[in-house]
Design a protein around this motif. Structure first.
Motif, PDB file in Angstrom:
ATOM      1  N   ASP A 146      -6.521  22.714 -34.816  1.00  0.00           N
ATOM      2  CA  ASP A 146      -6.865  23.229 -33.479  1.00  0.00           C
ATOM      3  C   ASP A 146      -5.591  23.497 -32.665  1.00  0.00           C
ATOM      4  N   GLU A 147      -4.691  22.487 -32.635  1.00  0.00           N
ATOM      5  CA  GLU A 147      -3.446  22.607 -31.875  1.00  0.00           C
ATOM      6  C   GLU A 147      -2.640  23.832 -32.307  1.00  0.00           C
ATOM      7  N   LYS A 148      -2.474  23.970 -33.619  1.00  0.00           N
ATOM      8  CA  LYS A 148      -1.592  25.041 -34.099  1.00  0.00           C
ATOM      9  C   LYS A 148      -2.154  26.422 -33.786  1.00  0.00           C
ATOM     10  N   ALA A 149      -3.478  26.595 -33.887  1.00  0.00           N
ATOM     11  CA  ALA A 149      -4.054  27.902 -33.545  1.00  0.00           C
ATOM     12  C   ALA A 149      -3.932  28.155 -32.034  1.00  0.00           C
ATOM     13  N   LEU A 150      -4.033  27.101 -31.236  1.00  0.00           N
ATOM     14  CA  LEU A 150      -3.936  27.266 -29.775  1.00  0.00           C
ATOM     15  C   LEU A 150      -2.517  27.586 -29.317  1.00  0.00           C
ATOM     16  N   PHE A 151      -1.534  27.012 -30.036  1.00  0.00           N
ATOM     17  CA  PHE A 151      -0.151  27.140 -29.575  1.00  0.00           C
ATOM     18  C   PHE A 151       0.642  28.238 -30.264  1.00  0.00           C
ATOM     19  N   LYS A 152       0.096  28.793 -31.350  1.00  0.00           N
ATOM     20  CA  LYS A 152       0.823  29.888 -32.021  1.00  0.00           C
ATOM     21  C   LYS A 152      -0.015  31.146 -31.895  1.00  0.00           C
ATOM     22  N   ASP A 153       0.537  32.133 -31.190  1.00  0.00           N
ATOM     23  CA  ASP A 153      -0.229  33.335 -30.920  1.00  0.00           C
ATOM     24  C   ASP A 153      -0.605  34.096 -32.183  1.00  0.00           C
ATOM     25  N   ASN A 154       0.209  33.942 -33.239  1.00  0.00           N
ATOM     26  CA  ASN A 154      -0.038  34.741 -34.443  1.00  0.00           C
ATOM     27  C   ASN A 154      -0.931  34.042 -35.460  1.00  0.00           C
ATOM     28  N   LEU A 155      -1.497  32.894 -35.127  1.00  0.00           N
ATOM     29  CA  LEU A 155      -2.310  32.160 -36.107  1.00  0.00           C
ATOM     30  C   LEU A 155      -3.757  32.043 -35.649  1.00  0.00           C
ATOM     31  N   THR A 156      -4.695  32.330 -36.555  1.00  0.00           N
ATOM     32  CA  THR A 156      -6.112  32.165 -36.222  1.00  0.00           C
ATOM     33  C   THR A 156      -6.570  30.760 -36.610  1.00  0.00           C
ATOM     34  N   PHE A 157      -7.730  30.379 -36.096  1.00  0.00           N
ATOM     35  CA  PHE A 157      -8.284  29.062 -36.438  1.00  0.00           C
ATOM     36  C   PHE A 157      -8.613  28.983 -37.937  1.00  0.00           C
ATOM     37  N   GLU A 158      -9.037  30.109 -38.503  1.00  0.00           N
ATOM     38  CA  GLU A 158      -9.342  30.112 -39.942  1.00  0.00           C
ATOM     39  C   GLU A 158      -8.071  29.842 -40.753  1.00  0.00           C
ATOM     40  N   GLU A 159      -6.969  30.463 -40.295  1.00  0.00           N
ATOM     41  CA  GLU A 159      -5.717  30.288 -41.043  1.00  0.00           C
ATOM     42  C   GLU A 159      -5.207  28.854 -40.972  1.00  0.00           C
ATOM     43  N   THR A 160      -5.254  28.273 -39.778  1.00  0.00           N
ATOM     44  CA  THR A 160      -4.729  26.905 -39.682  1.00  0.00           C
ATOM     45  C   THR A 160      -5.622  25.925 -40.445  1.00  0.00           C
ATOM     46  N   MET A 161      -6.932  26.221 -40.509  1.00  0.00           N
ATOM     47  CA  MET A 161      -7.829  25.355 -41.292  1.00  0.00           C
ATOM     48  C   MET A 161      -7.444  25.377 -42.775  1.00  0.00           C
ATOM     49  N   GLN A 162      -7.086  26.582 -43.255  1.00  0.00           N
ATOM     50  CA  GLN A 162      -6.642  26.706 -44.646  1.00  0.00           C
ATOM     51  C   GLN A 162      -5.341  25.935 -44.867  1.00  0.00           C
ATOM     52  N   CYS A 163      -4.415  26.076 -43.912  1.00  0.00           N
ATOM     53  CA  CYS A 163      -3.148  25.337 -44.020  1.00  0.00           C
ATOM     54  C   CYS A 163      -3.425  23.837 -44.058  1.00  0.00           C
TER      55      CYS A 163
END
Ligand code: TRP
Length: 448
Positions: A146-163
């Protein structure tokens, strides 16, 4: 764990041209970490004592290390002995708890913003595993997709979930004990009692406090403003009823569980979150003790002190997926050297191990203190050459990465599922606790 974001070169450059002769102070916060520069624009090493003073944390001294060894009966980890974990809040109180055989748990996390983890990410987790082994206590690992998608403009929630999924596999390869480790993705786990904690906690914290802690302003998206509540309440044992055998379906969180204290190993940049938490934990309906912290320095980038390893710069760090050849090449061509320009000069004047990155990495991995000292002294005297130091660094790093890769191969989807399943954890704690009365009696004896 606590990976600080990439150094903001742009803001540094801008300030530098505005004030060509002005030194710039270091900046450390959860999203922006940059070392100081002097009047000439040279990047300086981080000043960790200064940040500890500024934030009023305690430095870990020899006395605390000795007490740690006495209470646990284990030799302090080389990263404690060598000051990589250098600062704390209330670690002594956790030692009291352990001594008395009272339960506590460990909490750490990682912001999953990339698939490739490097040694700067794994070393703090290795240390957490060591703490878990020494104390025999539960550990929760929060993956803040959640944090990473909120704080990085180029990342979606789907992408950070995969990471988060991929990072979890790497984290499992560190070797955490399945019986006492729970790994979770915020986007998948948070609900129930943890969300209840987050709402209750958010009611205690004003926008002014969050803005003061993190520097938000009125154009910050509200997700970022709320997120710190989650990173904070993750330190409340009641956020995970399943782990203690409490009923997650109940409307009520267990009052007794709320009293289980927490120790958080983290990078010093994460401290602002936990100050907010320590200021407010006792104000919850079921009060929790202030969480204890043990802070690490940043792992040195190959380019040298003042830089930090970054997932977006392949040459700044040794990645856990690097081949032995790649490691050799990176160290030989990119590791900042504290040696002299020529062999003759090096033999004559000696090198500077304190700024030599190969030597720094040797301090991360070489267990033998005597051997380390021989390398340090020899380098200073010019008896050991840069090439020899690099060779030592390459050998140790290759060995570490090889071990990791072997364990990583064994991490299946099924194993991942087991670690990420909320379930009752099984832990022993201190096998020989000291009764409170006896402890006080002993203290009196000592005083006599
Ligand atoms: N915010 C951290 C990061 O960006 C992740 C994190 C969450 C964390 N909870 C933590 C790190 C507790 C250390 C301890 O990496």
């Amino acid at each position: 764990m606590g990976e600080p974001p990439a150094v903001s070169a742009l803001s540094l450059a801008e300030t530098a041209t505005d004030n060509p002769k002005k030194a710039i102070e270091q900046e450390i916060n959860p999203w922006d970490v940059s070392a100081a520069t002097d009047e000439e624009g040279n990047v300086l090493a981080f000043d960790y004592e200064a940040i500890s003073r500024k934030w009023n944390t305690k430095l870990i001294d020899q006395e605390l290390i000795e007490r740690f060894e006495r209470v646990t009966g284990k030799k302090a980890h080389r990263w404690l002995r060598r000051g990589l974990f250098f600062s704390h809040r209330d670690l002594d109180r956790i030692l009291d708890f352990y001594e008395q055989g009272r339960p506590f748990f460990l909490y750490t996390g990682r912001g999953p913003s990339s698939d490739s983890m490097h040694i700067g990410h794994t070393i703090p987790f290795e240390f957490t595993k060591w703490l878990q082994d020494v104390f025999d206590v539960p550990l929760v690992i929060m993956l803040t997709d959640d944090e990473k998608a909120l704080f990085k403009d180029n990342l979606t929630f789907e992408e950070t979930m995969q990471c988060a999924r991929n990072n979890a596999k790497d984290i499992i390869a560190i070797g955490f004990d399945l019986k006492k480790t729970f790994i979770y993705s915020d986007l998948k786990y948070v609900g129930g009692h943890m969300l209840l904690n987050a709402w209750e906690f958010s009611k205690l914290v004003t926008f002014n406090q969050v803005r003061g802690a993190f520097g938000f302003d009125s154009s910050t998206n509200v997700g970022r403003i709320f997120y710190p509540m989650l990173q904070c309440v993750a330190a409340f044992a009641t956020s995970y009823p399943e782990l203690w055998g409490d009923d997650p379906a109940s409307d009520f969180r267990n009052k007794k569980t709320a009293q289980i204290p927490c120790l958080i190993p983290c990078g010093i940049d994460q401290d602002p979150y936990f100050r907010l938490l320590r200021d407010n934990a006792h104000r919850m309906k079921n009060p929790s003790p202030k969480p204890a912290l043990i802070h690490s320095k940043f792992l040195t980038a190959l380019q040298g002190a003042g830089g930090k390893m970054s997932a977006s710069n392949a040459n700044s760090a040794i990645f856990m997926s690097d081949t032995p050849k790649q490691i050799q090449k990176k160290v030989n061509s990119h590791a900042f050297s504290g040696g002299q320009e020529t062999l003759e000069l090096h033999r004559e004047l000696g090198g500077n191990p304190d700024i030599d990155v190969a030597y720094q990495y040797v301090t991360y991995f070489e267990e033998d203190d005597d051997k380390l000292k021989t390398l340090y002294d020899g380098y200073k005297k010019g008896e050991i050459l840069t090439g020899e130091m690099k060779k030592e660094c390459i050998r140790l790093t290759q060995e570490y990465v090889r071990g990791f890769q072997e364990r990583r191969k064994a991490v299946t989807d099924d194993l991942l599922k087991q670690y990420m399943e909320p379930r009752k954890l099984d832990f022993g704690g201190n096998p020989n606790p000291i009764k409170k009365e006896k402890k006080e009696g002993e203290k009196k004896e000592e005083k006599k």
